[in-house]
Design a protein around this motif. Structure first.
Motif, PDB file in Angstrom:
ATOM      1  N   VAL A  55       0.833  -1.206   0.000  1.00 53.95           N
ATOM      2  CA  VAL A  55       0.000   0.000   0.000  1.00 53.95           C
ATOM      3  C   VAL A  55       0.869   1.258   0.000  1.00 53.95           C
ATOM      4  N   GLY A  56       1.877   1.282   0.877  1.00 56.23           N
ATOM      5  CA  GLY A  56       2.738   2.457   0.968  1.00 56.23           C
ATOM      6  C   GLY A  56       3.508   2.724  -0.314  1.00 56.23           C
ATOM      7  N   ASN A  57       4.174   1.694  -0.821  1.00 60.33           N
ATOM      8  CA  ASN A  57       4.929   1.874  -2.063  1.00 60.33           C
ATOM      9  C   ASN A  57       4.000   2.110  -3.248  1.00 60.33           C
ATOM     10  N   GLY A  58       2.809   1.514  -3.206  1.00 61.74           N
ATOM     11  CA  GLY A  58       1.844   1.754  -4.275  1.00 61.74           C
ATOM     12  C   GLY A  58       1.399   3.198  -4.330  1.00 61.74           C
ATOM     13  N   LEU A  59       1.197   3.812  -3.154  1.00 60.29           N
ATOM     14  CA  LEU A  59       0.815   5.227  -3.116  1.00 60.29           C
ATOM     15  C   LEU A  59       1.910   6.110  -3.695  1.00 60.29           C
ATOM     16  N   VAL A  60       3.168   5.774  -3.372  1.00 57.22           N
ATOM     17  CA  VAL A  60       4.281   6.541  -3.928  1.00 57.22           C
ATOM     18  C   VAL A  60       4.303   6.429  -5.447  1.00 57.22           C
ATOM     19  N   LEU A  61       4.093   5.234  -5.970  1.00 57.99           N
ATOM     20  CA  LEU A  61       4.079   5.037  -7.420  1.00 57.99           C
ATOM     21  C   LEU A  61       2.931   5.795  -8.073  1.00 57.99           C
ATOM     22  N   ILE A 246      14.595  14.431   7.227  1.00 56.37           N
ATOM     23  CA  ILE A 246      15.941  13.851   7.209  1.00 56.37           C
ATOM     24  C   ILE A 246      16.195  13.021   8.462  1.00 56.37           C
ATOM     25  N   VAL A 247      15.854  13.579   9.616  1.00 59.33           N
ATOM     26  CA  VAL A 247      16.040  12.841  10.863  1.00 59.33           C
ATOM     27  C   VAL A 247      15.227  11.552  10.849  1.00 59.33           C
ATOM     28  N   ALA A 248      14.010  11.610  10.332  1.00 60.54           N
ATOM     29  CA  ALA A 248      13.161  10.419  10.265  1.00 60.54           C
ATOM     30  C   ALA A 248      13.775   9.359   9.363  1.00 60.54           C
ATOM     31  N   LEU A 249      14.345   9.766   8.214  1.00 60.63           N
ATOM     32  CA  LEU A 249      14.969   8.830   7.282  1.00 60.63           C
ATOM     33  C   LEU A 249      16.163   8.119   7.931  1.00 60.63           C
ATOM     34  N   VAL A 250      17.032   8.891   8.574  1.00 58.39           N
ATOM     35  CA  VAL A 250      18.233   8.319   9.182  1.00 58.39           C
ATOM     36  C   VAL A 250      17.864   7.410  10.352  1.00 58.39           C
ATOM     37  N   VAL A 251      16.970   7.889  11.213  1.00 60.07           N
ATOM     38  CA  VAL A 251      16.567   7.089  12.373  1.00 60.07           C
ATOM     39  C   VAL A 251      15.904   5.792  11.932  1.00 60.07           C
ATOM     40  N   ALA A 252      15.044   5.865  10.917  1.00 62.61           N
ATOM     41  CA  ALA A 252      14.362   4.668  10.425  1.00 62.61           C
ATOM     42  C   ALA A 252      15.358   3.646   9.902  1.00 62.61           C
ATOM     43  N   PHE A 253      16.365   4.114   9.173  1.00 65.05           N
ATOM     44  CA  PHE A 253      17.367   3.195   8.627  1.00 65.05           C
ATOM     45  C   PHE A 253      18.089   2.445   9.735  1.00 65.05           C
ATOM     46  N   TYR A 301      12.757  -6.033   7.343  1.00 55.77           N
ATOM     47  CA  TYR A 301      11.810  -6.023   6.236  1.00 55.77           C
ATOM     48  C   TYR A 301      10.770  -4.915   6.379  1.00 55.77           C
ATOM     49  N   LEU A 302      10.421  -4.586   7.621  1.00 53.00           N
ATOM     50  CA  LEU A 302       9.445  -3.524   7.850  1.00 53.00           C
ATOM     51  C   LEU A 302       9.968  -2.168   7.404  1.00 53.00           C
ATOM     52  N   HIS A 303      11.265  -2.082   7.163  1.00 53.51           N
ATOM     53  CA  HIS A 303      11.856  -0.846   6.637  1.00 53.51           C
ATOM     54  C   HIS A 303      11.241  -0.495   5.288  1.00 53.51           C
ATOM     55  N   VAL A 309       6.249   5.677   3.552  1.00 57.64           N
ATOM     56  CA  VAL A 309       5.397   6.618   4.279  1.00 57.64           C
ATOM     57  C   VAL A 309       6.105   7.956   4.435  1.00 57.64           C
ATOM     58  N   ILE A 310       7.400   7.904   4.790  1.00 52.67           N
ATOM     59  CA  ILE A 310       8.163   9.140   4.975  1.00 52.67           C
ATOM     60  C   ILE A 310       8.273   9.896   3.657  1.00 52.67           C
ATOM     61  N   TYR A 311       8.586   9.178   2.584  1.00 45.00           N
ATOM     62  CA  TYR A 311       8.709   9.830   1.287  1.00 45.00           C
ATOM     63  C   TYR A 311       7.355  10.338   0.792  1.00 45.00           C
ATOM     64  N   TYR A 312       6.319   9.568   1.052  1.00 49.66           N
ATOM     65  CA  TYR A 312       4.994   9.953   0.570  1.00 49.66           C
ATOM     66  C   TYR A 312       4.564  11.272   1.207  1.00 49.66           C
ATOM     67  N   VAL A 313       4.841  11.441   2.489  1.00 47.46           N
ATOM     68  CA  VAL A 313       4.511  12.696   3.170  1.00 47.46           C
ATOM     69  C   VAL A 313       5.228  13.863   2.503  1.00 47.46           C
ATOM     70  N   GLY A 314       6.508  13.650   2.176  1.00 43.93           N
ATOM     71  CA  GLY A 314       7.268  14.707   1.522  1.00 43.93           C
ATOM     72  C   GLY A 314       6.792  14.984   0.114  1.00 43.93           C
ATOM     73  N   LEU A 315       6.359  13.927  -0.580  1.00 42.25           N
ATOM     74  CA  LEU A 315       5.934  14.086  -1.966  1.00 42.25           C
ATOM     75  C   LEU A 315       4.613  14.827  -2.085  1.00 42.25           C
ATOM     76  N   VAL A 316       3.647  14.473  -1.253  1.00 40.26           N
ATOM     77  CA  VAL A 316       2.308  15.042  -1.410  1.00 40.26           C
ATOM     78  C   VAL A 316       2.158  16.390  -0.729  1.00 40.26           C
ATOM     79  N   SER A 317       3.023  16.670   0.249  1.00 39.94           N
ATOM     80  CA  SER A 317       2.879  17.937   0.975  1.00 39.94           C
ATOM     81  C   SER A 317       3.374  19.125   0.175  1.00 39.94           C
ATOM     82  N   ARG A 318       4.407  18.898  -0.643  1.00 34.18           N
ATOM     83  CA  ARG A 318       5.038  19.951  -1.439  1.00 34.18           C
ATOM     84  C   ARG A 318       5.635  21.054  -0.570  1.00 34.18           C
TER      85      ARG A 318
END
Length: 335
Positions: A55-61, A246-253, A301-303, A309-318
């Motif tokens: 669902v998450g990756n599908g929304l990004v696509l 950025i902090v969310a991306l690094v922490v998630a990784f 795998y949950l990564h 989700v993190i990217y989607y927020v950045g993509l749709v918020s502009r």
């Protein structure tokens, strides 16, 4: 007994039918406890990861498809990242079936599924590195790594990443096979059987360097430079939003992959000690390690679910400064 009598996987520790794991008192350690844990934990968590991840990756696509004529360099990397995540997630049902029953799909599909998983695992990690480098050049130096007017060049770069990941999967094509594991009640599993200890150590070292240590250093360095650049500039909501992303991306990784890598290192050390008859390990230790590997692997795998989700927020918020083309052109977003 020679080292070739042992077989290993990247995420578990298994033996072939010529060897029975013994505890210190000489009894057989059949790992019934860890098998029961796997049969419950893996199907539930893998199913959750599959649904949420798709669902998450599908929304990004979907977002990228709607804006396909205005994609910038980072968007293309995110596109390939989402594709890699989806292909990796599609292998999870096979491992879930193996955990509950046996590997019932044969050696050919064992090699194909294992190699597909490895290709997309590495590809996802490398795409994250490409995104961090691109954002560093764009935000800190106001330089575009590739021309936005020639997206084919960026796609070719991504293709090179895919090909490199294909090369890294060659050991899986060669050594993966289905076999009956006597330690796990002769359960048929899909695992790698290496010809020597050198192969095992080489594949483990390759994974730790290319799959975690090097990407972690790249991500930390370039995102740290971006954070410093943003903090030195004038404060605005866009920049504060970018810092949070950025902090969310690094922490998630690090949250998702650090536990697995630490556990895998312990497993490698424990594996080497097991060869020496004077260093026999109790069943409890092996069981705990098996359970830890299963849990931390699933967390990794949950990564694939969290990052979209993190990217989607950045993509749709502009609104995130992170997605702008450069520091000097922060209001010109591709979205």
């Amino acid at each position: 007994m020679e080292w070739k009598d042992f077989t290993f996987t990247d995420y578990n520790f298994t033996y072939d039918e010529n060897y029975n794991e013994s505890c210190c008192d000489g009894s057989i350690c059949d790992q019934e406890t860890s098998m029961y844990f796997d049969s419950i934990f893996i199907p539930v968590l893998y199913s959750l990861a599959l649904v949420v991840g798709l669902v998450g990756n599908g929304l990004v696509l979907v977002v990228l498809w709607k804006k396909r004529q205005y994609l910038n360099v980072t968007d293309i990397f995110i596109l390939h990242l989402s594709i890699a995540n989806i292909l990796l997630l599609l292998t999870l049902p096979f491992w879930a079936v193996e955990a509950v029953y046996d590997w019932i799909f044969g050696s050919v599909l064992c090699k194909l599924t294992g190699a597909l998983f490895k290709i997309n695992f590495y590809c996802g990690i490398f795409m994250l590195c490409c995104i961090s480098v691109d954002r560093y050049l764009s935000i800190v130096h106001a330089v575009q790594m590739y021309s936005r007017r020639k997206p084919i060049v960026t796609h070719c770069c991504c293709l090179m990443v895919w090909l490199f990941c294909l090369l890294l999967s060659i050991p899986d094509w060669i050594f993966l096979k289905d076999y009956k594991d006597s330690r796990r009640q002769r359960k048929t599993e899909c695992a790698a059987e290496y010809p020597s200890d050198s192969w095992l150590l080489a594949t483990r070292l390759l994974y730790h360097i290319l799959g975690f240590i090097l990407p972690a250093l790249i991500i930390m360095f370039f995102y740290s430079c971006i954070l410093l650049r943003l903090r030195r500039g004038s404060q605005c909501k866009q920049k504060k939003g970018a810092i949070r992303v950025i902090v969310a991306l690094v922490v998630a990784f690090f949250i998702h992959w650090t536990p697995y890598n630490i556990t895998l290192m312990i497993d490698t050390i424990q594996t080497n000690e097991t060869i020496d008859p004077s260093n026999q390990t109790s069943c409890g230790t092996f069981t705990s390690l098996d359970v830890a590997l299963t849990a931390t692997t699933t967390l990794g795998y949950l990564h694939c679910c969290v990052h979209p989700v993190i990217y989607y927020v950045g993509l749709v918020s502009r609104k995130s400064f992170l997605w702008s083309e450069s520091v000097d052109n922060s209001h010109t977003s591709a979205f």
